[in-house]
Design a protein around this motif. Structure first.
Motif, PDB file in Angstrom:
ATOM      1  N   TRP A  36       0.892  -1.259  -0.088  1.00  0.00           N
ATOM      2  CA  TRP A  36      -0.052  -0.045   0.191  1.00  0.00           C
ATOM      3  C   TRP A  36       0.852   1.264  -0.119  1.00  0.00           C
ATOM      4  N   PRO A  37       0.518   2.137  -0.621  1.00  0.00           N
ATOM      5  CA  PRO A  37       1.493   3.538  -0.731  1.00  0.00           C
ATOM      6  C   PRO A  37       1.412   4.219   0.150  1.00  0.00           C
ATOM      7  N   SER A  38       2.399   5.147   0.262  1.00  0.00           N
ATOM      8  CA  SER A  38       2.571   5.841   1.414  1.00  0.00           C
ATOM      9  C   SER A  38       1.575   6.894   1.362  1.00  0.00           C
ATOM     10  N   SER A  39       1.157   7.703   2.335  1.00  0.00           N
ATOM     11  CA  SER A  39       0.089   8.795   2.427  1.00  0.00           C
ATOM     12  C   SER A  39       0.477  10.002   1.569  1.00  0.00           C
ATOM     13  N   THR A  40       2.034  10.339   1.470  1.00  0.00           N
ATOM     14  CA  THR A  40       2.316  11.286   0.540  1.00  0.00           C
ATOM     15  C   THR A  40       1.825  11.158  -1.050  1.00  0.00           C
ATOM     16  N   LEU A  41       1.848   9.977  -1.332  1.00  0.00           N
ATOM     17  CA  LEU A  41       1.361   9.487  -2.854  1.00  0.00           C
ATOM     18  C   LEU A  41      -0.052   9.529  -2.943  1.00  0.00           C
ATOM     19  N   LEU A  42      -0.790   9.659  -1.950  1.00  0.00           N
ATOM     20  CA  LEU A  42      -2.240   9.594  -1.857  1.00  0.00           C
ATOM     21  C   LEU A  42      -2.911  10.801  -1.631  1.00  0.00           C
ATOM     22  N   ASP A  43      -2.339  11.883  -2.194  1.00  0.00           N
ATOM     23  CA  ASP A  43      -2.680  13.200  -1.861  1.00  0.00           C
ATOM     24  C   ASP A  43      -4.050  13.834  -2.573  1.00  0.00           C
ATOM     25  N   THR A  44      -4.777  12.857  -3.400  1.00  0.00           N
ATOM     26  CA  THR A  44      -5.923  13.424  -3.950  1.00  0.00           C
ATOM     27  C   THR A  44      -6.943  12.188  -3.921  1.00  0.00           C
ATOM     28  N   THR A  45      -8.347  12.336  -3.881  1.00  0.00           N
ATOM     29  CA  THR A  45      -9.109  11.516  -4.058  1.00  0.00           C
ATOM     30  C   THR A  45      -9.004  10.613  -4.926  1.00  0.00           C
ATOM     31  N   MET A  46      -8.637  11.259  -6.239  1.00  0.00           N
ATOM     32  CA  MET A  46      -8.612  10.279  -7.425  1.00  0.00           C
ATOM     33  C   MET A  46      -7.370   9.110  -7.240  1.00  0.00           C
ATOM     34  N   ARG A  47      -6.341   9.630  -6.669  1.00  0.00           N
ATOM     35  CA  ARG A  47      -5.213   9.072  -6.516  1.00  0.00           C
ATOM     36  C   ARG A  47      -5.817   7.822  -5.429  1.00  0.00           C
ATOM     37  N   MET A  48      -6.134   8.081  -4.387  1.00  0.00           N
ATOM     38  CA  MET A  48      -6.898   7.003  -3.561  1.00  0.00           C
ATOM     39  C   MET A  48      -7.725   6.100  -4.181  1.00  0.00           C
ATOM     40  N   LYS A  49      -8.243   6.436  -5.264  1.00  0.00           N
ATOM     41  CA  LYS A  49      -9.291   5.488  -5.997  1.00  0.00           C
ATOM     42  C   LYS A  49      -8.547   4.762  -6.947  1.00  0.00           C
ATOM     43  N   LEU A  50      -7.499   5.266  -7.388  1.00  0.00           N
ATOM     44  CA  LEU A  50      -6.589   4.674  -8.408  1.00  0.00           C
ATOM     45  C   LEU A  50      -5.676   3.469  -7.634  1.00  0.00           C
ATOM     46  N   ALA A  51      -5.369   3.892  -6.326  1.00  0.00           N
ATOM     47  CA  ALA A  51      -4.760   2.809  -5.735  1.00  0.00           C
ATOM     48  C   ALA A  51      -5.561   1.670  -5.187  1.00  0.00           C
ATOM     49  N   THR A  52      -6.759   2.006  -4.900  1.00  0.00           N
ATOM     50  CA  THR A  52      -7.680   1.236  -4.701  1.00  0.00           C
ATOM     51  C   THR A  52      -8.069  -0.074  -5.722  1.00  0.00           C
ATOM     52  N   LEU A  53      -8.209   0.665  -6.797  1.00  0.00           N
ATOM     53  CA  LEU A  53      -8.407  -0.180  -7.941  1.00  0.00           C
ATOM     54  C   LEU A  53      -7.270  -1.041  -8.347  1.00  0.00           C
ATOM     55  N   LEU A  54      -5.958  -0.917  -8.173  1.00  0.00           N
ATOM     56  CA  LEU A  54      -4.777  -1.440  -8.308  1.00  0.00           C
ATOM     57  C   LEU A  54      -4.561  -2.399  -7.314  1.00  0.00           C
ATOM     58  N   ALA A  55      -5.213  -2.391  -6.080  1.00  0.00           N
ATOM     59  CA  ALA A  55      -5.023  -3.264  -4.867  1.00  0.00           C
ATOM     60  C   ALA A  55      -5.906  -4.395  -5.185  1.00  0.00           C
ATOM     61  N   SER A  56      -7.117  -4.244  -5.925  1.00  0.00           N
ATOM     62  CA  SER A  56      -8.045  -5.411  -6.044  1.00  0.00           C
ATOM     63  C   SER A  56      -7.369  -6.370  -7.094  1.00  0.00           C
ATOM     64  N   ARG A  57      -6.820  -5.873  -8.107  1.00  0.00           N
ATOM     65  CA  ARG A  57      -6.100  -6.874  -9.278  1.00  0.00           C
ATOM     66  C   ARG A  57      -5.287  -5.772 -10.064  1.00  0.00           C
ATOM     67  N   PRO A  58      -4.203  -6.536 -10.708  1.00  0.00           N
ATOM     68  CA  PRO A  58      -3.386  -5.679 -11.760  1.00  0.00           C
ATOM     69  C   PRO A  58      -4.031  -5.075 -12.710  1.00  0.00           C
ATOM     70  N   ALA A  59      -3.845  -4.111 -13.350  1.00  0.00           N
ATOM     71  CA  ALA A  59      -4.215  -3.347 -14.496  1.00  0.00           C
ATOM     72  C   ALA A  59      -3.361  -2.692 -15.410  1.00  0.00           C
ATOM     73  N   SER A  60      -3.741  -2.539 -16.593  1.00  0.00           N
ATOM     74  CA  SER A  60      -3.007  -1.548 -17.363  1.00  0.00           C
ATOM     75  C   SER A  60      -3.543  -0.236 -17.408  1.00  0.00           C
TER      76      SER A  60
END
Length: 262
Positions: free
Chosen positions: A141-165
């Protein structure tokens, strides 16, 4: 054995020219001069009937050029005659060798540069297409400094579920292509993500246990929720003793009483 002159000629770009609208005498003179100047020009020029890298036309033909398909590649036009065109390179008759040499070197450099730009653009397009199809997965899970926006949090959540292009990530998140690319680049620099060709093992963050708040279709914990009670520990199993076992052990050890004494 190759001489230095032959080796130099072999390294020169090979370009072609076509001739249209010139009198037969002037056309023959132009082709002959090009051959005579071959040891002085920066490119090797060869005559070609059509689809050439350079069109050489007479001033009468240049005054009324034929309609061209907009999809055709742009080709430089060299006008030869008595009347210069409104724009574009021009050589006056009779032709002079020095002027023709300088003109061929200048136009040849333009053609080679345009060709290199086209190859570079095609290479970039292939690289971008390959990058968009390459899959990425989180290693942790990325550090909080990289999750500085709502969209980045959403992108990280999607990547955590399964790999994606990048393309799949953009479609699933409704983010822009630049947002996805920037986030993946930041994760790669920090070592939080691996690509499908990165040489990492098959297991990663998506296959390990992670906090429920980062998985899709779950809420993000705010700290105000009541803590979940831990499930009660199962009771320790009681040791069972087979009936009569202790009696047999005591008998072997001679500990059993032989009954009341008289």
């Amino acid at each position: 054995m190759n001489t230095p002159v032959a080796a130099s000629r072999a390294r020169r770009p090979l370009l072609s020219f076509s001739v249209e609208g010139l009198p037969a005498r002037d056309e023959l003179l132009f082709k002959s001069l090009v051959r005579l100047l071959d040891h002085r020009t920066h490119q090797h020029w060869a005559w070609q009937v059509e689809d050439a890298d350079l069109r050489v036309v007479g001033d009468k033909l240049a005054a009324a050029p034929p309609e061209e398909d907009p999809a055709d590649r742009p080709v430089p036009l060299l006008t030869i005659g008595e009347t210069p065109p409104s724009r574009g390179p021009f050589l006056r008759l009779p032709l002079h060798a020095d002027a023709l040499e300088a003109m061929l070197n200048r136009l040849g450099a333009m053609v080679v540069h345009a060709r290199e730009l086209g190859l570079a653009a095609a290479s970039r397009s292939r690289n971008e297409q390959a990058a968009r199809s390459e899959e990425y997965r989180l290693l942790r899970w990325p550090s909080s400094t990289l999750l500085d926006t709502t969209m980045r949090m959403k992108l990280a959540t999607l990547l955590a579920s399964r790999p994606a292009s990048l393309q799949a990530l953009q479609q699933r998140s409704n983010a822009s292509a630049q947002e996805c690319a920037d986030f993946i680049s930041a994760l790669e620099r920090a070592g939080f993500v691996a690509s499908s060709g990165g040489g990492h093992g098959a297991t990663g963050f998506a296959n390990s246990r992670a906090p429920e708040s980062i998985w899709p279709d779950s809420h993000i914990a705010t700290g105000n929720e009541a803590p979940h009670a831990a499930p009660p520990a199962p009771p320790a199993p009681r040791a069972t003793v087979e009936p009569g076992l202790l009696a047999r052990i005591r008998s072997r050890l001679g500990l059993l009483s032989s009954g009341p004494r008289a």
